[in-house]
Design a protein around this motif. Structure first.
Motif, PDB file in Angstrom:
ATOM      1  N   ASP A  31      87.773  67.312 129.060  1.00  0.00           N
ATOM      2  CA  ASP A  31      87.913  66.653 127.764  1.00  0.00           C
ATOM      3  C   ASP A  31      89.204  65.828 127.680  1.00  0.00           C
ATOM      4  N   ARG A  35      89.256  61.743 126.668  1.00  0.00           N
ATOM      5  CA  ARG A  35      90.104  61.235 125.580  1.00  0.00           C
ATOM      6  C   ARG A  35      91.049  60.148 126.091  1.00  0.00           C
ATOM      7  N   GLN A  39      91.572  56.067 125.026  1.00  0.00           N
ATOM      8  CA  GLN A  39      92.873  55.552 124.609  1.00  0.00           C
ATOM      9  C   GLN A  39      93.363  54.429 125.513  1.00  0.00           C
ATOM     10  N   VAL A  62      83.314  61.823 124.334  1.00  0.00           N
ATOM     11  CA  VAL A  62      84.083  61.337 123.195  1.00  0.00           C
ATOM     12  C   VAL A  62      83.316  60.149 122.624  1.00  0.00           C
TER      13      VAL A  62
END
Length: 471
Positions: A31, A35, A39, A62
């Motif tokens: 995870d 993420r 970003q 995500v």
């Protein structure tokens, strides 16, 4: 079927099933990467996928609620057939995907970039991918960042392969050991003297003692393991030799771990089985001892790695999740106050974009050092995820937490000299206070600090914002 089938499809699926990743819960190790993809590449969706025989199963996600799709519509079913990243800048212009229902649906996939994830033997299991609802083109820096993140996922898969191999090796060794023990026990019950050759050549220590715990037999492995020769050990108390705290009572048919003593005084973890026998009217106990030092060291290393951030060597999110409830319990017991500082770096993405992923890693390590040096020895600094950090301040005055947060901002705003260039970042910090008389969970306390951090960002960044009191 409109997707490629790899020549090594059977071996690929066998490796996928052996790793037992399909249909498992979400895990921080994966995870964190998805993420970071959203970003660093500024995309709304990122997944880690595994390609099964007829379906695509999503291990980490995500920006999507999908857990699985058919393999026929999976972009990643094409990625695993590639030796390089699969990048589709506009899916409607690509004949492989133009009619795909994931593309034609309103708000569907218009951009896709996937990195194949392979085992240590090169078998493709799935992919790390970035998805957008608009066409786009990745820069070289963004492609390299995606490759680096794909390597992190691949490293995690390889680690699990090694762990699985070690487990299988230990199980095979344990099965062989149990078979040997059973054979030894049967022979002891029939004729003790016929065992001498087998016992002397055994890898594990074999020790025979009488009713008073005096040594009757001691093989070469016992000499190697504990340092006492057979001549020195015979007719002496086993408690004096290796069990200074006393000999375990009764039989131990199931292997149990004990700590024995060597001749030099050092401690040795052993897995021990004890069998009692009546031989010619005299009771004897046979001890089989297996050195488990390597297994315990491996377990400790794995446990440490599971709680330590590999990049900064700070405690990770899992370690924080264990530490925070303990800190709250101490606060209630001592009737003091606890402060949680949740911080996010301002300007970190720009450093990554301008100087590359390696420079961003170097910056995070420096930030970790500054935070650790700026707080008290009793305080606790952890890396939450990406460029987010959490600081726990126990036994702190209520008016001191916000002041310390501002001092940390000043510390982090000092220029950082990287190998490539001097860079400048700051931090937005949310401060949440926990008081013993308030009923609040650890998750609720962190959430208040997180919300306060976002308020600090919206207030102009490089700010410290106090969280609202719990409802």
């Amino acid at each position: 079927m409109n997707y490629p089938i790899l020549p090594d499809e059977e071996a690929r699926l066998a490796a996928l099933y052996e790793l037992a990743l399909l249909d498992t819960p979400e895990e921080p190790a994966f995870d964190r990467v998805t993420r970071l993809v959203t970003q660093l590449l500024n995309v709304p969706t990122s997944t880690v996928t595994l390609i099964d025989a007829k379906r695509q199963w999503i291990k980490s996600r995500v920006g999507t609620e999908l857990r699985e799709t058919s393999r026929s519509v999976a972009f990643c079913a094409h990625t695993i057939a590639e030796s390089a990243p699969l990048i589709v800048e506009d899916t409607r212009e690509d004949p492989r995907f133009a009619d795909n229902p994931l593309v034609t649906v309103p708000g569907g996939v218009r951009f896709y970039a996937g990195i194949p994830l392979r085992t240590s033997k090169g078998l493709a299991l799935g992919s790390l991918c970035a998805v957008d609802t608009r066409p786009r083109r990745l820069s070289d820096a963004e492609i390299n960042a995606l490759k680096d993140l794909g390597s992190i996922v691949t490293d995690e898969i390889h680690l699990r392969e090694r762990f699985l191999f070690e487990k299988q090796r230990r199980e095979a060794s344990q099965s062989s050991l149990e078979a040997l023990h059973l054979d030894l026990e049967n022979q002891i019950e029939r004729r003790t003297r016929e065992l001498n050759l087998v016992i002397e050549s055994a890898y594990d220590a074999y020790i025979s003692i009488d009713d008073n715990a005096v040594v009757l037999d001691w093989n070469r492995a016992a000499t190697t393991m504990f340092g006492w020769t057979r001549r020195e050990a015979l007719a002496r108390s086993i408690e004096h030799l290796i069990f200074p705290d006393g000999m375990p009572e009764g039989d131990q048919q199931t292997p149990v771990t004990y700590y024995a003593a060597r001749r030099d005084g050092s401690s040795l973890p052993v897995e021990m089985r004890i069998k009692s026998l009546d031989i010619e009217g005299r009771r004897q106990r046979s001890l089989f001892l297996h050195d488990v030092t390597e297994r315990i060291q491996l377990e400790r290393l794995r446990d440490l790695e599971a709680r330590e951030d590999a990049l900064t060597q700070l405690p990770n999110r899992r370690a924080l999740d264990e530490r925070l409830p303990e800190a709250m319990a101490r606060t209630r017991r001592q009737q003091t106050a606890l402060a949680v500082l949740f911080m996010d770096l301002d300007g970190f993405k720009a450093v990554n974009d301008l100087h590359g992923h390696a420079a961003g890693d170097e910056l995070l390590r420096e930030i970790a050092k500054r935070l650790s040096a700026a707080v008290r020895e009793t305080d606790y600094v952890a890396r939450w995820a990406g460029d987010e950090f959490v600081v726990l301040l126990e036994n702190i005055a209520l008016d001191a937490a916000e002041r310390l947060a501002r001092q940390l901002i000043d510390t982090l705003e000092q220029p950082v000299q990287l190998q490539e260039a001097e860079v400048h970042v700051s931090a937005s910090i949310g401060v949440a206070l926990y008081k013993p008389d308030v009923s609040e969970t650890a998750l609720e306390l962190l959430k208040r600090a997180d919300v306060a951090m976002y308020n600090a960002k919206h207030a102009g960044k490089a700010q410290a914002c106090m969280a609202d009191a719990p409802a």
